[in-house]
Design a protein around this motif. Structure first.
Motif, PDB file in Angstrom:
ATOM      1  N   ALA A  17      65.606  40.325  73.462  1.00 36.01           N
ATOM      2  CA  ALA A  17      65.752  38.969  73.975  1.00 36.01           C
ATOM      3  C   ALA A  17      67.138  38.429  73.669  1.00 36.01           C
ATOM      4  O   ALA A  17      67.789  37.806  74.506  1.00 36.01           O
ATOM      5  N   CYS A 265      60.027  42.610  83.898  1.00 31.01           N
ATOM      6  CA  CYS A 265      58.811  41.892  83.505  1.00 31.01           C
ATOM      7  C   CYS A 265      57.812  41.846  84.654  1.00 31.01           C
ATOM      8  O   CYS A 265      58.005  42.475  85.698  1.00 31.01           O
ATOM      9  N   TRP A 278      62.527  37.921  80.248  1.00 33.15           N
ATOM     10  CA  TRP A 278      61.698  37.438  79.140  1.00 33.15           C
ATOM     11  C   TRP A 278      61.763  35.923  78.962  1.00 33.15           C
ATOM     12  O   TRP A 278      60.875  35.315  78.364  1.00 33.15           O
ATOM     13  N   ALA A 344      55.941  37.765  80.672  1.00 34.54           N
ATOM     14  CA  ALA A 344      57.298  37.868  80.131  1.00 34.54           C
ATOM     15  C   ALA A 344      57.521  39.169  79.376  1.00 34.54           C
ATOM     16  O   ALA A 344      58.543  39.329  78.712  1.00 34.54           O
TER      17      ALA A 344
END
Length: 383
Positions: A17, A265, A278, A344
């Motif tokens: 992330a 995702c 995400w 996500a």
């Protein structure tokens, strides 16, 4: 090893992330190894050499998602027998977890891509963690297992002391705001990468690699230190030919190219978001919830993965590792899309909790369309 006093190692999911925000015991008898291919066969090979999946080991964010050797063994069985992968990228932190998982992968006769990724602890501890994992990889290799050691992943962000900041998120903020010296960053990154490569070579005598960011302006690696070029790849381009053109630049060193991560995702528009897919969860809410009016789409995820696999096959790349098998801490909520955190997630299976609101709840996973699509691709390729 995976912790220091007052600080825990960052999970691979948190690390990914952050990066996207800027753009068992070994069997005494050894392992059954496949017969080595002749040079003529290697030259004639078409398609990927290794078709794999990223399997992240970590301690888990809740009691219910804590690492389990039992779960790991079953997951590795499924990866080999049902997903038809021939390679598993064993990544994460915790030497015992990494070693147990690598041993299980080897026992199953699969190629081990061992990639320890301890982060947000002092550099010395990261190198010690690498050395311990690498020694185990060498033991497996000497017993006949197929093992590649990747010394780490995107050090510029993962390792303290290269960019200013005490953790991933502070380093991202400093990078975005320009609060760093590019020349010093590059010098520190090159120095640590060379140290990691030296540690890897000192304990492991098979093929060595590293997982770099695809943005070379950010991370320019001296690939002379490694046998295999490794790239974490999250592009979205209009045509397959555009992917080939973009990836071809990583072949200029004359070395095998491994895609150490690729994926998307589980919602419409996720591929276009690239590595930022995400970022649709509002973590300021309790419990966290999906932002905006996202539409879940397993078909979107499956189509992107198979399109990219077709590209990698057409280029005869060394390896491609789908990111990732399971994300236990992003559960699917079929009853309530607002809390469907699996949208996500990059995982090809969806985790489902028995009691959605209980952190200690047991859980299981179910395959997404992406699992079946990748399994069909891998199965056809290995026939």
């Amino acid at each position: 090893m995976e912790k220091t006093k007052g600080k825990t190692g960052i999970s691979r999911a948190r690390f990914m992330a952050g990066a996207a925000a800027v753009g068992g015991a070994v069997a005494a008898g050894g392992f059954a190894a496949p017969a080595p291919a002749s040079a003529a066969v290697a030259e004639a090979r078409r398609g990927l050499k290794h078709r794999g999946i990223v399997y992240t080991v970590g301690e888990g964010e809740t009691p219910g998602t804590a690492w389990s050797a039992r779960r790991m063994r079953e997951d590795v069985r499924v990866i080999g027998e049902e997903l038809h992968a021939d390679s598993v990228e064993v990544t994460g932190d915790g030497v015992e977890r990494l070693n147990a998982t690598a041993s299980e992968v080897a026992e199953r006769g699969l190629h081990v891509w061992l990639q320890p990724t301890l982060g947000d602890v002092p550099q010395r501890e990261i190198l010690e963690h690498l050395a311990e994992s690498g020694r185990h990889g060498e033991r497996l290799r000497r017993q006949g297992a197929q093992v590649t050691l990747a010394v780490g992943c995107e050090f510029w962000l993962f390792v303290p002391g290269i960019l200013p900041g005490d953790d991933v998120f502070e380093r991202i903020e400093n990078l975005q705001k320009g609060n760093y010296d590019p020349a010093k960053m590059k010098k520190r990154l090159a120095r640590f990468t060379a140290k990691a490569a030296a540690v890897g070579r000192s304990v492991f005598h098979g093929k060595l690699s590293y997982a770099a960011a695809q943005d070379e302006w950010l991370e320019k690696v001296d690939w002379g230190l490694f046998d295999i070029v490794g790239i974490d790849y999250y592009s979205y381009l209009p045509r397959k030919a555009d992917y080939v053109r973009e990836l071809s630049k990583y072949l200029r060193w004359g070395k095998p190219l491994a895609i150490t991560e690729f994926g998307t995702c589980t919602f419409k528009g996720a591929p276009e978001a690239g590595g930022m897919g995400w970022d649709i969860v509002d973590h300021s809410k309790n419990p966290p919830q999906i932002k905006g009016n996202r539409v879940r789409s397993e078909r979107t995820q499956a189509a992107y993965l198979t399109d990219l696999l077709d590209v990698f096959e057409s280029m005869n790349l060394h390896a491609a590792m789908t990111f990732e098998f399971v994300t236990a801490d992003a559960p699917h909520r079929p009853d309530n899309p607002l809390y469907d955190l699996d949208m996500a997630a990059y995982a090809i299976v969806k985790s489902i909790k028995d009691r959605p609101d209980d952190p200690a709840s047991d859980w299981h996973w179910e395959p997404k369309q992406a699992f079946h699509a990748v399994a069909r691709h891998y199965g056809r390729a290995t026939c």
